[in-house]
Design an enzyme around this catalytic site. Structure first.
Site, PDB file in Angstrom:
ATOM      1  N   LYS A  76     -29.682  54.804   3.255  1.00  0.00           N
ATOM      2  CA  LYS A  76     -30.884  54.139   2.759  1.00  0.00           C
ATOM      3  C   LYS A  76     -31.080  52.888   3.615  1.00  0.00           C
ATOM      4  O   LYS A  76     -30.111  52.193   3.949  1.00  0.00           O
ATOM      5  CB  LYS A  76     -30.690  53.765   1.287  1.00  0.00           C
ATOM      6  CG  LYS A  76     -31.916  53.131   0.641  1.00  0.00           C
ATOM      7  CD  LYS A  76     -31.680  52.861  -0.849  1.00  0.00           C
ATOM      8  CE  LYS A  76     -32.907  52.269  -1.523  1.00  0.00           C
ATOM      9  NZ  LYS A  76     -32.683  52.005  -2.969  1.00  0.00           N
ATOM     10  N   SER A 151     -36.206  53.837  -6.134  1.00  0.00           N
ATOM     11  CA  SER A 151     -36.594  53.459  -4.798  1.00  0.00           C
ATOM     12  C   SER A 151     -35.907  54.253  -3.681  1.00  0.00           C
ATOM     13  O   SER A 151     -36.382  54.231  -2.546  1.00  0.00           O
ATOM     14  CB  SER A 151     -36.274  51.976  -4.599  1.00  0.00           C
ATOM     15  OG  SER A 151     -34.879  51.765  -4.642  1.00  0.00           O
ATOM     16  N   SER A 175     -32.709  53.561  -9.366  1.00  0.00           N
ATOM     17  CA  SER A 175     -33.175  53.912  -8.019  1.00  0.00           C
ATOM     18  C   SER A 175     -32.373  54.994  -7.296  1.00  0.00           C
ATOM     19  O   SER A 175     -32.815  55.501  -6.267  1.00  0.00           O
ATOM     20  CB  SER A 175     -33.226  52.658  -7.139  1.00  0.00           C
ATOM     21  OG  SER A 175     -34.397  51.934  -7.400  1.00  0.00           O
TER      22      SER A 175
END
Lengths: 483, 478, 95
Positions: A76, A151, A175
């Site tokens: 990420k 997210s 997330s």
């Protein structure tokens, strides 16, 4: 090859069925082919990946491989990676080449993973749909009209579409788990303090936790073995030995007490999603688990509390982005105030601005007690609900999200409706508990996630329960069409 | 109207740790810009603070030395504001739960009495970097080497009533932190600096007036001058019927005036809240006790010992204990002198300190060692040399000519104590000065000094003065 | 709770966020609705509840006082917007 799990790929590498270079090429080709559609990567690092892959092949040959050596991996874009742009999904950091590696990144590096690149995400991890990214929306591979969740939406979409066998994620209010659910993969948020936060760009420091996003619980265990551990650079990291998470995957669930919080099954839950969850609970019964109804009476306060605590922390965590030492700086600032206001005004997107303003408001003089302090007190009540529950049960089960993936643009108009998509995931962050989302069916061809919440440091139990379920179901093996 | 000033000080003492309070970067002074600012000090994305154990230990040491309450649980908070020398946009400080609670210490006033000054609290925080205002094409340069240096902010009660009291308090704290070896006290380098809160009220009134805060005073002289000039300024305003603004002011030492630092009406809103990156600091009573045991003898304890066991006056003891280096030096002189403590006190507070002051040398760099000075004092005490000759010996030691014995030997300065030798000289002088002898004997006592002078001159000052006196009396009064 | 434009301006200034005036109505609307959500907290009596700042209930770990970092100025300043003579440059700071 791309349909194999981390466990299978590791075995193949060590047996010499294929090399890491071959494997890496295959995934790089898939990214090249499919990511124009999905937009799950912000940065792809083919040269680095092939370099690391040949080093991994040498290591495998020398019999010095770990279970992750040579496995392609995507981070990420919130994890600082030395020499690689680390944007956090923001224009603010579009030009930020990190001068150092996050602890998680260096741990995985030394385990021998191959870095394919950095995945797309909501800006500074603030969002539940990946629509707040400066780099554009990520598409859900199950239906490209749908959001992948957020997210960690890029990581979830990339794993679901088999563009990488595994990706890292971070979870502040859901997330990891919510995009895992919406993309039909497995996502684990460990106990707060289990995985180092050093080098993970902070959103809300007392809630953030990194974790693995994989296809199976077995893979999550392998990856968590390398991610978890004490870090002397993180004051909130817990100095507690890391068990072998792979060792207890097959422990019997006979007699395991699973609590179903009645508040997780009320009118806010989409009924078809509820049916899928009910069906998965039945599987657990078949596996020998005992199902108990419980109550977490303060559940409805989790979202309001979170939207004070998280913005308050983020409002000051993001003050360092000021255009002085790195990151976006506005053109020809007139004076210091202009430098700050324009650099930040231009560098941050609307959702980030909203949360900074909300947090600033909650901490400002005259409002601190009514908002910040009040939220901290309710956080205690929410945490106490879990503490009491875990006196009687071993695990909590329920839906990860109230519905399957919604359409892109559907919730853009009203931030509050977006916030409510994290209604079942936020409480675990407030309490700091470990939780996992695993695939548990489909509703209108979009995946449903089952969430399991464990007691502190009981990741092994969570992973075992998830793995056992995955032995008797095959939701996690479904493959989105076209990818 | 008669006005009374009310003063409180906030003293910032940089703690003498090797590394920074929340990072492993060095704290050395004067290195090239930004070479001692690591990722944590620069507030890079993703970095986290970890607290330095030594900083905590030093804060507790200070707290125990002023009899303060040490918090079993203290909390770090973020103080939020934007400034280029503050890389994270917040300063990690302590707000609601500081590590050191209420304590006190006593200052000596000019009339010899002492006064107790309350310390409200002392808390740990990180220092900011420095903005350099030299011209970079109209821009300001920022050096973050100092960012993250541990500071102990010591907040006093508004207990001081004059600039002199404020300076006495600041000196007392300065001496204390150096005794405790928690701060080098170097004011030029900014290791020890203070902000002064000053307000006026009509004498006899209980309520405080509105205060102004004068920032960043980095010498004792500036503190005194800034306070006095601020007192004048406030009295002028009040006597003209005006009101003092609550504001931050800067002291300009060149113009000897204070001026408002921030004209912005903007009220500061620091939005303090517990830093989620740090956990509460917990100290058990055993931890605190262990640190208390490491306390050295404190200035007031040392002073008491110096008066009791060395028989010094309170004044001399006060001077000699004003710094740990001076007190240590003095004690070594006493030892080397064979316990001639009074003579040692006279020499150290007298000629020795005068010589240091004249040369502008710190005691730690003194060219005269305590051993050499003590050795010389021993020679005064055992009558090898007179006090007068000692001044000559001292100068020679200062110039690096060796120890007292070597110099006395080499220069032949040994005192003449042989009575017959002195007598012979006296006889000669009486014989050579019949007129003066006659006058003295007929009652002109003042001439005694003349004979002493002549004798000393004839012996190049080496004759024992007491012997000279008594022998002269004997011979002249015959 | 309904916010005024002045409230938004105040927090935007505290946070040094430049806000496009055209976006102001949207911010007022959205932040007001977030505050409405958050105000649900007021329904609970928390008089006797201890605030919880942190999920971990342990004490701060202390680091030994050792210098572990070396000079990396060149690397750090390679990504800085404006530096000269080893200093970060900003518009003139007025005292």
């Amino acid at each position: 090859m791309h349909d194999k799990t981390v466990a299978q790929l590791g075995a193949g590498l060590r047996n010499g069925e294929f090399s890491s270079v071959e494997l890496t090429r295959a995934f790089l080709e898939r990214i090249e082919k499919h990511d124009k559609t999905l937009n799950s990567f912000i940065t792809v690092t083919p040269e680095l990946a092939l370099e690391q892959a040949s080093a991994a092949d040498a290591r495998i040959k020398a019999n010095e491989a770990t279970p992750l050596t040579g496995i392609p991996f995507a981070h990420k874009d919130i994890f600082c990676t030395q020499g690689i742009r680390t944007s956090c999904g923001s224009k603010m950091l579009d030009n930020f080449i990190s001068p150092y590696d996050a602890t998680v990144v260096s741990q995985l590096k030394s385990a021998g993973i191959v870095t394919l690149g950095k995945t797309n995400m909501d800006e500074f991890a603030m969002g539940s749909s990946n629509e707040t990214s400066y780099y554009g929306t990520v598409k859900n591979p199950w239906d490209t009209n749908a959001v992948p969740g957020g997210s960690s939406g890029g990581s979830a979409a990339a794993v679901a579409a088999r563009l990488t066998p595994v990706a890292s994620g971070t979870d502040t209010g859901g997330s990891i788990r919510q995009p895992a659910a919406l993309c039909g993969i497995t996502g684990l948020k460990p106990t707060y303090g289990r995985v180092s936060r050093y080098g993970m760009i902070a959103f809300a420091s007392s809630l953030d936790q990194g974790g693995p996003m994989t296809r199976t619980a077995e893979d999550a265990a392998i990856v968590l073995n390398a991610m978890a551990g004490f870090d002397e650079r993180d004051s909130t990291s817990i100095d507690k030995p890391v068990p072998d998470y792979s060792a207890h995957l097959n422990d019997s669930l006979e007699g395991l007490k699973i609590g179903l919080p009645k508040e997780y099954f009320d009118e806010g839950l989409d009924s078809a999603v509820g049916d899928a969850i009910d069906a998965s609970i039945k599987e657990y019964q078949k596996l020998g688990a005992e199902i108990v109804e419980i109550s977490l009476p303060n559940t409805h306060l989790a979202v309001p509390t979170y939207y004070v605590v998280a913005p308050a922390e983020c409002s000051t965590n993001l003050s360092r982005f000021d255009g002085v030492r790195y990151g976006h700086r506005c053109d020809s600032p007139k004076n210091l105030e202009d430098l700050y206001k324009r650099s930040r005004g231009e560098g941050f997107g609307d959702e980030v601005k909203r949360r900074i303003m909300m947090g600033t408001y909650a901490l400002s003089s005259g409002y601190y007690d009514a908002y910040y302090l009040k939220a901290q007190k309710i956080r205690r009540l929410i945490s106490d609900d879990f503490r009491k529950a875990f006196e009687k049960i071993d695990l909590i089960a329920g839906p990860t999200a109230p519905s399957v993936a919604f359409n892109i643009g559907e919730k853009n108009e009203d931030p509050v409706s977006m916030y409510l998509s994290d209604i079942y995931t936020i409480a675990a962050n407030l309490a700091g508990l470990p939780a996992i989302s695993i695939p548990a069916g489909f509703v209108t061809d979009r995946p449903v996630g089952l969430q399991l919440i464990g007691n502190y440091f009981e990741e092994a139990r969570l992973l075992g329960a998830a793995h056992q379920y995955q032995q008797v179901t095959d939701w996690h093996n479904h493959h989105p069409e076209g990818f | 109207m008669e006005w009374e000033v009310v003063i409180g000080l906030e003293i910032h003492a940089q703690l003498a740790t090797k590394s920074k309070i929340f990072s492993g970067a060095a704290t050395a002074y004067g290195t090239a810009p930004n070479t001692q600012a690591c990722a944590v000090d620069l507030g890079m994305p993703g970095v986290l603070p970890v607290l330095n154990k030594e900083a905590v230990r030093m804060a507790v040491k200070f707290g125990t030395a002023i009899d303060a309450h040490i918090a079993p649980r203290s909390v770090f908070a973020r103080k939020n504001y934007f400034y280029p020398d503050l890389p994270k946009g917040y300063q990690i400080s302590q707000f609601e739960l500081p590590i050191v609670g209420a304590g006190h210490l006593d200052i000596e006033l000019e009339d010899g009495s002492s006064k107790r000054i309350g310390v409200t609290r002392a808390h740990l925080e990180e220092d900011a970097g420095k903005s350099l205002h030299e011209d970079f094409h109209g821009l300001t340069g920022v050096d973050l080497n100092r960012a993250g240096t541990p500071l102990l902010e010591i907040v006093s009660e508004p207990d001081m009533r004059s600039a002199k009291e404020a300076v006495a308090y600041m000196k007392k704290i300065h001496s204390l932190v150096r005794y405790l070896e928690i701060c080098d006290g170097n004011m030029q380098e900014g290791s020890f600096r203070c902000d002064a809160n000053i307000s006026m009220r009509p004498k006899g009134q209980k309520e405080f007036g509105t205060r102004a805060e004068i920032k960043n005073l980095n010498s004792f002289r500036f503190v005194e001058r800034a306070i006095n000039i601020e007192i004048e300024r406030q009295i002028d305003i009040l006597e003209e019927g005006g009101t003092v603004n609550q504001e931050t002011r800067l002291y300009d030492s060149a113009k000897n005036e204070t001026r408002s630092m921030r004209s912005k009406e903007e009220a500061f809103d620091y939005r303090y809240f517990p830093d989620p990156d740090l956990l509460p600091v917990e100290l058990t009573s055993e931890d605190i006790e262990e640190i208390r045991k490491t306390l050295p003898e404190l200035p007031h304890q040392k002073k008491e010992r110096f008066t009791n066991s060395f028989g010094l006056t309170a004044y001399d003891a006060g001077v000699l204990t004003s710094s740990r280096e001076l007190a240590d030096f003095f004690e070594n002189v006493v030892i080397s002198s064979g316990n001639e403590s009074k003579l040692a006190a006279n020499w150290v507070t007298g000629d020795f300190m005068a010589a240091l002051n004249k040369a502008g040398i710190e005691i730690t760099k003194s060219p005269v060692s305590a051993e050499h000075l003590g050795g010389m004092i021993q020679r005064i005490a055992d009558n090898t040399i007179s006090g007068k000759i000692a001044k000559q010996v001292f100068e020679a030691i200062w110039n690096g000519e060796g120890d007292a014995d070597t110099i006395i030997e080499k220069k032949g300065l040994k005192q003449i104590t042989d009575s017959s030798a002195i007598e012979a000289i006296i006889d000669e002088i009486i014989a050579n000065n019949p007129a003066q002898t006659e006058q003295y004997r007929s009652g002109k006592d003042k001439l005694f000094g003349f004979f002493v002078g002549q004798t000393m001159k004839a012996t190049q000052g080496k004759a024992n003065p007491a012997q000279v006196n008594s022998l002269l009396k004997k011979k002249l009064n015959k | 709770m309904s916010l005024q434009q002045s409230d938004i301006e105040k927090v935007a200034h505290l946070a040094r966020l430049g806000i496009d005036p055209a976006d102001m109505p949207e911010h007022i609307k959205n932040l007001s609705s977030i505050l409405d959500l958050v105000d649900q907290m007021n329904a609970v009596d928390t008089e006797s509840v201890m605030p919880m700042a942190h999920p971990v209930d342990t004490a701060q770990r202390l680091r030994p006082d050792e210098v572990t970092e070396t000079d990396q100025r060149e690397q750090f300043q390679a990504i800085a917007p404006q530096v000269e003579a080893g200093l970060y440059l900003v518009p003139k700071v007025m005292e």
